[in-house]
Design an enzyme around this catalytic site. Structure first.
Site, PDB file in Angstrom:
ATOM      1  N   ARG A 145       0.821  -1.120  -0.087  1.00 41.06           N
ATOM      2  CA  ARG A 145      -0.032   0.000   0.156  1.00 41.06           C
ATOM      3  C   ARG A 145       0.904   1.165  -0.019  1.00 41.06           C
ATOM      4  O   ARG A 145       0.462   2.170  -0.877  1.00 41.06           O
ATOM      5  CB  ARG A 145      -0.895  -0.031   1.189  1.00 41.06           C
ATOM      6  CG  ARG A 145      -1.936   1.182   1.139  1.00 41.06           C
ATOM      7  CD  ARG A 145      -2.778   0.900   2.378  1.00 41.06           C
ATOM      8  NE  ARG A 145      -2.450   0.885   3.404  1.00 41.06           N
ATOM      9  CZ  ARG A 145      -3.388   0.705   4.445  1.00 41.06           C
ATOM     10  NH1 ARG A 145      -4.665   0.795   4.662  1.00 41.06           N
ATOM     11  NH2 ARG A 145      -2.830   0.750   5.790  1.00 41.06           N
TER      12      ARG A 145
ATOM     13  N   LYS B 212      -2.672   6.683   1.515  1.00 42.22           N
ATOM     14  CA  LYS B 212      -2.663   7.256   2.984  1.00 42.22           C
ATOM     15  C   LYS B 212      -1.744   8.151   2.927  1.00 42.22           C
ATOM     16  O   LYS B 212      -0.537   8.188   3.845  1.00 42.22           O
ATOM     17  CB  LYS B 212      -2.245   5.980   3.772  1.00 42.22           C
ATOM     18  CG  LYS B 212      -3.388   5.027   4.016  1.00 42.22           C
ATOM     19  CD  LYS B 212      -3.010   3.967   4.990  1.00 42.22           C
ATOM     20  CE  LYS B 212      -2.725   4.477   6.319  1.00 42.22           C
ATOM     21  NZ  LYS B 212      -4.195   5.005   7.021  1.00 42.22           N
TER      22      LYS B 212
END
Length: 252
Positions: A123, A225
């Site tokens: 990620r 993120k």
């Protein structure tokens, strides 16, 4: 690589090898130097029965850097502490940074488990591509998380008392004036013991449904993120809206 460059006491190296870390998804062996020295891991002197979700300083953090077009090759465990940044660092002026989060848990038999560090590594790589940043490899990421967890082993709460929250950061620390990728990047991992994130644990919650502001707008950076995702957040439970025209909705 991280294994060559990691700098920490010989006693810790030996203990890291003996303690071992396993993932929830698959077991993995530690990579560390050989040493005959011993290291006594005792739980930190803390009231684990009253562990909340707040910042508690631990012992070590991991750090490595690279240039804009380089690779993250050198890294080391340092005592937990402040880092130095230029006033013109890309992360301070243009928000070029990413965060990740994973946890280490203590089992009843004393072993330590990490929660899916490989998935967090992937990620971060996806986010780094979106934010025009280099990223550590999956193995470098996992090794750094593993070393940070083991170096702070005494801060992993006893089984059932909480977990060690591990926060990897990727920031553009290089100085830059114009809007452009930073010339240097830092990958940093620190950790903190935590209990339940929510004040009432697993009790019924009051939820706020936002209908006017959107974090992940089409074409934006809210899908990764990025550190910029969390700036507009306020505590709705403590500070409800006083706007009579607001369409805020609450559910229990």
């Amino acid at each position: 690589m991280i294994q060559r460059a990691a700098c920490f006491p010989r006693a810790l190296l030996s203990s890291l090898q003996k303690v071992g870390v396993r993932y929830f998804t698959a077991p993995a062996a530690l990579t560390s130097a050989q040493s005959s020295a011993d290291w006594d891991y005792e739980s930190a002197d803390y009231d684990w029965d009253n562990l909340g979700f707040k910042l508690i300083q631990t012992d070590y953090m991991f750090m490595t850097r690279c240039s804009q077009y380089g690779n993250f090759e050198k890294g080391q465990l340092n005592p937990y502490g402040n880092i130095e940044l230029s006033p013109s660092a890309g992360v301070l002026n243009y928000g070029q940074g990413l965060i990740e989060g994973t946890k280490a848990y203590r089992r009843d038999d004393g072993r330590t488990f990490l929660f899916r560090p490989h998935e967090s590594a992937i990620r971060m790589q996806i986010g780094a591509e979106r934010m025009c940043m280099p990223s550590p490899s999956t193995q470098q990421f996992v090794d750094a998380v593993k070393l940070t967890a083991l170096a702070n082993n005494r801060w992993i709460p006893p089984a059932g008392k909480g977990s060690l929250y591990i926060r990897p950061l990727l920031i553009g620390n290089g100085p830059i004036l114009g809007v452009a990728p930073a010339p240097e990047y830092t990958f940093l991992v620190y950790a903190c013991p935590v209990g339940n994130y929510l004040r009432n644990g697993t009790q019924p919650l009051t939820l706020y449904v936002e209908e006017e502001h959107h974090r992940a707008s089409r074409g934006g950076a809210g899908g990764v993120k990025s550190i910029t995702n969390y700036g507009p957040i306020e505590d709705r439970e403590e500070k409800p809206s006083n706007n009579p025209n607001s369409r805020n909705k609450f559910e229990s």
